[in-house]
Every structure is written in structure tokens, then in C-alpha cells.
Design an enzyme around this catalytic site. Sequence first.
Site, mmCIF file in Angstrom:
data_model
loop_
_atom_site.group_PDB
_atom_site.id
_atom_site.type_symbol
_atom_site.label_atom_id
_atom_site.label_comp_id
_atom_site.label_asym_id
_atom_site.label_seq_id
_atom_site.Cartn_x
_atom_site.Cartn_y
_atom_site.Cartn_z
ATOM 1 N N ASP A 31 3.411 -0.315 -14.220
ATOM 2 C CA ASP A 31 2.605 -1.196 -13.539
ATOM 3 C C ASP A 31 2.065 -2.316 -14.809
ATOM 4 O OD1 ASP A 31 0.979 -2.944 -11.866
ATOM 5 O OD2 ASP A 31 -0.930 -1.574 -12.308
ATOM 6 N N ASN A 33 0.220 -5.446 -13.733
ATOM 7 C CA ASN A 33 -0.921 -6.237 -13.525
ATOM 8 C C ASN A 33 -2.281 -5.455 -13.031
ATOM 9 O OD1 ASN A 33 -0.005 -5.505 -11.067
ATOM 10 N ND2 ASN A 33 0.099 -7.281 -9.962
ATOM 11 N N ASP A 35 -2.794 -3.485 -10.625
ATOM 12 C CA ASP A 35 -2.896 -2.992 -8.987
ATOM 13 C C ASP A 35 -2.651 -1.503 -8.681
ATOM 14 O OD1 ASP A 35 -0.319 -3.267 -9.139
ATOM 15 O OD2 ASP A 35 -0.055 -4.738 -7.391
ATOM 16 N N ASP A 39 5.937 -2.396 -11.022
ATOM 17 C CA ASP A 39 6.523 -3.862 -10.712
ATOM 18 C C ASP A 39 7.721 -4.203 -11.401
ATOM 19 O OD1 ASP A 39 5.085 -4.635 -13.188
ATOM 20 O OD2 ASP A 39 3.131 -4.609 -11.883
ATOM 21 N N ASP A 108 19.498 -0.841 -4.094
ATOM 22 C CA ASP A 108 19.456 0.072 -2.767
ATOM 23 C C ASP A 108 19.820 -0.871 -1.496
ATOM 24 O OD1 ASP A 108 18.733 2.248 -1.000
ATOM 25 O OD2 ASP A 108 17.713 2.939 -3.001
ATOM 26 N N ASP A 216 21.922 3.549 1.412
ATOM 27 C CA ASP A 216 21.159 4.638 1.905
ATOM 28 C C ASP A 216 21.584 4.989 3.196
ATOM 29 O OD1 ASP A 216 18.211 5.535 1.832
ATOM 30 O OD2 ASP A 216 18.001 4.651 3.740
ATOM 31 N N GLU A 274 24.954 7.115 0.046
ATOM 32 C CA GLU A 274 24.065 8.550 -0.076
ATOM 33 C C GLU A 274 24.283 9.101 1.761
ATOM 34 O OE1 GLU A 274 19.261 9.656 0.682
ATOM 35 O OE2 GLU A 274 20.342 8.331 1.828
ATOM 36 N N HIS A 347 13.982 10.407 -5.714
ATOM 37 C CA HIS A 347 12.528 9.936 -5.183
ATOM 38 C C HIS A 347 12.369 11.050 -3.877
ATOM 39 C CE1 HIS A 347 15.567 7.734 -2.897
ATOM 40 N NE2 HIS A 347 14.575 7.491 -2.136
ATOM 41 N N ASP A 348 13.465 11.686 -3.467
ATOM 42 C CA ASP A 348 13.180 12.462 -2.383
ATOM 43 C C ASP A 348 13.113 13.942 -2.613
ATOM 44 O OD1 ASP A 348 13.410 10.127 -0.518
ATOM 45 O OD2 ASP A 348 15.707 10.422 -0.450
HETATM 46 O O1 TEU Z 1 16.825 9.466 2.404
HETATM 47 C C1 TEU Z 1 17.392 9.977 3.404
HETATM 48 C C2 TEU Z 1 17.587 11.559 3.492
HETATM 49 O O2 TEU Z 1 18.271 12.009 4.516
HETATM 50 C C3 TEU Z 1 16.379 12.530 3.169
HETATM 51 O O3 TEU Z 1 16.448 12.849 1.756
HETATM 52 C C4 TEU Z 1 15.107 12.021 3.495
HETATM 53 O O4 TEU Z 1 14.355 11.673 2.609
HETATM 54 C C5 TEU Z 1 14.072 13.008 4.389
HETATM 55 O O5 TEU Z 1 13.388 13.704 3.148
HETATM 56 C C6 TEU Z 1 14.763 14.258 4.986
HETATM 57 O O6 TEU Z 1 14.137 15.183 4.918
HETATM 58 C C7 TEU Z 1 17.001 8.020 2.308
HETATM 59 C C8 TEU Z 1 15.957 7.546 1.351
HETATM 60 O O7 TEU Z 1 16.301 8.046 0.010
HETATM 61 C C9 TEU Z 1 14.606 7.894 1.784
HETATM 62 O O8 TEU Z 1 13.575 7.573 0.644
HETATM 63 C C10 TEU Z 1 14.182 7.268 2.939
HETATM 64 O O9 TEU Z 1 12.947 7.922 3.429
HETATM 65 C C11 TEU Z 1 15.162 7.501 4.099
HETATM 66 O O10 TEU Z 1 16.553 7.544 3.553
HETATM 67 C C12 TEU Z 1 15.082 6.544 5.085
HETATM 68 O O11 TEU Z 1 15.421 5.218 4.747
HETATM 69 CA CA CA Z 2 1.690 -3.880 -10.192
#
Ligand code: TEU
Ligand code: CA
Length: 577
Positions: A31, A33, A35, A39, A108, A216, A274, A347-348
Site C-alpha cells: 500500500d 496511500n 488506505d 495498489d 488476469d 480465470d 486456469e 491466492h486461492d
Molecule cells: O478460482 C477458481 C477455482 O476453481 C477455485 O480455486 C475457487 O477459488 C474456489 O475456491 C473453489 O473452492 C478462480 C480465482 O482464482 C478465484 O480467486 C475466484 O474466486 C474464482 O475463479 C472466480 O473468479
Molecule cells: Ca492503497
Amino acid sequence: MNPVPDELEPADEPWWTRAVVYQIYPRSFQDTNGDGIGDLPGILQRVDHLVELGVDVLWLSPIYRSPQDDNGYDISDYEDIDPAFGTLEDLDRLLEALHERGLKLVMDLVVNHTSDEHPWFVESQSSTDNPKRDWYWWRPAREGMEPGTPGAEPTNWGSFFSGPAWDHDEATGEYYLHLFSRKQPDLNWENPEVRRAVYRMMRWWLDRGVDGFRMDVINLISKTVGPDGSLPDVPAEDGRYGQPGVAAANGPRLHEFLQEMHREVFDGRRGVGETPGTTVEHGRLLTDPARHELDMVFTFEHVSLDHGPGGRFDVHPLDLRDLKATLGRWQAGLAEAGWNALYWDNHDQPRIVSRYGDDVAYRRESATMLAIVLHLHRGTPYIYQGEELGMTNAHFTSLEEYRDIESLRWADAERDRLSEEQLLGCLAAGSRDNARTPVQWDDTAQAGFTTGRPWIAVNPNHDTINAAAERADPDSVFHLYRRLVALRHEDPVVQRGDFHLLLPDDPHVYAFTRTLGDEQLLVLGSFSSDPQVAEVGPGWSDASLVIGNYTSPVATDGDRVALRSWEAVVLRRTVSG
Ligand code: TEU
Ligand code: CA
């Protein structure tokens, strides 16, 4: 490291066989700024971190204009930046800074669905005869059922985020499909106007200078739809919603759509898909270069092996034999044609060191072992922000700390069945928020991430686990990742060598070889705190050490290699033909 003679570098090998990708989840990176939200200027400020690591490509999770229902995976304007992240000018500046340093930028691409606030959906929703009505999946209630009552949904598909995948629209009396949240309506790819609009948008970004897309849930764009437009029910217990995958993923027109996209959009720039729920066979078809679809795919199998029947919130200990069998199958299946994307974290996913490693007693050892094993596979490795620092799961202790829509919706749905303590246990092991706590740059109050209040709590272990500390320690996780990136750049065996799995039945040691010409690498990784002995066969006692995660030499004795707690070693020998 061996210098690479020109003749070993065939011109037709695509650049991504030598590349490492770094993923940034902008909200949690830096970050600037105050908040509390990361960013684009924050990424620009930290570009040197990427340069120091040596990575070739930056993949940015979505930064487009969005109501942020699913942290940007719900887009309301594909051609603008969300004000929380900055402006288009900030993006141009970042792109320029990356290109100046020889890095590529991959955006993405979220086109299975939009936000319900996207003008396309607003129009589509406005009336049953709006020209954009057919851009989304609108269907009447199940025959003979009262619209809006439980069970009256057009099909029994469940949303990936709990509850039904259909939302009833009072105004027009019909339902729309959303495989994720109700604020993420699915686009109807059967409609050629939708496809043209998406391709136009993709070209707009390529013209702006971006180098490719991470697509995605791209295998969800083709659904199984009957000639009359009907969608099938899926197997499910009576009165419950089923996993929609069998009907909503890998549909009959997937390859056709991707080939069309390739023709209409790509001019040498590239796409990685993905593809949750995709098999090896699909993966090969999707990435076979002769078919012109995708350049590589993410599989989910190897990060679902510790899931019980309850899915990601039902976590069990990993059986290493399953991991070897799974990754081994993907390596073999894509050996002749196709290409793997290699990853542990994103991130998942919960943090790999807390999941398949030991984030308490052997954090450094297990994080580096996991890194070595993954990066020595054939494919393009991905590093997710913080993975290179050995960052761990969040270890949140109250529901109030969670932010992720999937986690919160799941907790709501299970509240009657599970105690608060059980809910917290499941979330601590499986929540996506484990990967979304701010990057730990230093040991100051908010880990150097923000001067304000972070949108999600900083992990308290940043007092010891942080980039500054990692940089200062030559044996750190960070420096090991740097060496792995360099190895990928320099070593043709790492880039292109054939993969052969060893010791499939050993419950503690991951073992394989990579072979190119007369050069062979042996990769060993211990998934145990106890000492292990790997029976590797003859001919390795004079081999040289390529990389490892212990400073003292590796112990080989005849046909066996001794491994210390979570030790990884890579040995090299010459084999005569
Ligand atoms: O994720 C798709 C996905 O199949 C999973 O990993 C999902 O996050 C979920 O946890 C199933 O249990 C992608 C993105 O990476 C994710 O961050 C998004 O939430 C999702 O698509 C929808 O766009
Ligand atoms: Ca920020």
C-alpha cells in the site's frame, strides 16, 4: 552452473520453457496511500524485489474496476482500473518499468463471468427482450414450481461459494446463472456477440502493451447445453445442490472457443489457462502447441489431495504417495505434447509450508525442500507473493478476521452443523485468506505493508518472517528461490529434460530424475522430520551437488542417499548412452 551452449538452445523452444512467473495479489502486496489496500504504485515501488528474485514474468491478479465482491474477480469495467488500485496511467508506468527491466506482464482475464454491475448485465437484466438478454444464462423456474421457492431453480447446480448457482430476479421473473457469487453472473459464450466483445477487449489490452493473459476458470466457458437450450441436472442428494462441474465445465465447445480466441486475438502473445477439474487428457489437448489453444494449464489435482469429501474445508494429512502419483501422471501425460504450469501457492490456496511442510519446527527446511522439488519438475514454475519468504498460513483465531467471500459464505452455511471452534479449525486449514495476508516486508508494526489499517490482518509472525530478514540471511528461503530461478534460466536439463519418477511407494521421500542427452539430474526431497534413506541405485556416489537446502555436503553411501529433516538435494551425473 553450466553455461548453455547455443546448440543446446533450439530456437523453436518457446521462452516460457526457461521462465519463472511471479504472481502478485495487488490488494495485499504494498500500500502506498495509507488506505490499507495494496495498489499499483506499491507494485512499482517494489519492482526491484522481482528483479532481485530474477523472475521473468509478472502475473497480476485483477485490478480492473470492480465492486470487489470477490476481490476483483467480479469485473464491472474491463477497460479501467479500480480506483482502489490506481489509474490506467499507473498501469502504463508499471508496464514500462517492467519492460525496461526485461520482464513481461500477464493480466488476469476473468471472462467466464462479469460483475452484476457490469453494463452488459445491467442491460441484460432490464427486460426479457433486451438485446443483451442472451449474453447471460437466463432460465425460467423449474416446471410446475413457484419461482423463488427453494428447489424451483432451473437446475440443481450448486455455487462454488455455497448455496444454489441460480438467483431469482423478481423484476423479470427468471433466474440467472452464477457459478460463483450472485454478484458474478456467468456470461453465455454460446452467443457469438459475447465472444466478439471479449476478443475486442483482449486486443485492447494487447495493444496497450501487455504480454499475455492468465485465464480465470477458462474451462467453465463451455457448458453442456442441449439443442433446445436446456441445461442438465447433476448428481446430488435429494433436495441438495450438486457440484456443477460435470455439466458446467469442459463442455463440448471449449476447444472450439479457445481456438477461435487464438485466431482472433493472439499474435505471438500468450495465454495460460486456469482449469479446475481438468484431467491430464484435457490438459494435453488444451496445451498441445499444434492445436493453438493455450500455452499451459494449472491443474488442481495436486492441491486437492488433502481434501476429504467436504472439499477445501475438510483437510486431512497428505499421503506423499498420492502427490507423487498425481504430479507424475501430469508430467508423463504432457511429456510429448503440452506444457505444465507448476505451482504450490496462489491466492486461492493455503500456504504450502503450512500444508505439505512444517511451518513450526522446520519452516526454512520444508519451505526450501518444497521449492526445490517443484522447480525441478518440467514446466513453468510460478511463485506466489510471500512464498519466496516462507510466509505461513494466517492462523486466525476469530471469525471477524476473515474477509474471503467463499470462507464467509461457507461458515454461514455450516453454522448450524458445526461449533464455532470447529468452524475456526476448518477455516484455519482451508481458507483462501491464508494466502491473502499482507506481504511481510519488515518487522515494523504493519510489516511495511501500510501506514494505515490493513484490509486484512498482518500475520504476527512478521516480527521474524519478513523480506528484510530473509535478504540478510544467505541460507534463507528467499536466496534459495533466487538460486532456483537462476537454475531454470541456465540449465537445459531443468528446462527440457525428460521426467522419470522414482520410489513411488516411499511414503516420505519424493524422488525423480530429469534426463537430457547424456546429462542426468537426480532430485530427492524428504517430507519428514525424521532421517530418511533413499535407495537410488548405483552410479550416484561421484555425482556433483547442483543445489540443496543444507550447507554441509550430502551423504551418499553406495546406492543410498541419506536425507536429514526435510532435506532436498539435486545431483548431476553424466550417463553414457
Ligand atoms: O478460482 C477458481 C477455482 O476453481 C477455485 O480455486 C475457487 O477459488 C474456489 O475456491 C473453489 O473452492 C478462480 C480465482 O482464482 C478465484 O480467486 C475466484 O474466486 C474464482 O475463479 C472466480 O473468479
Ligand atoms: Ca492503497
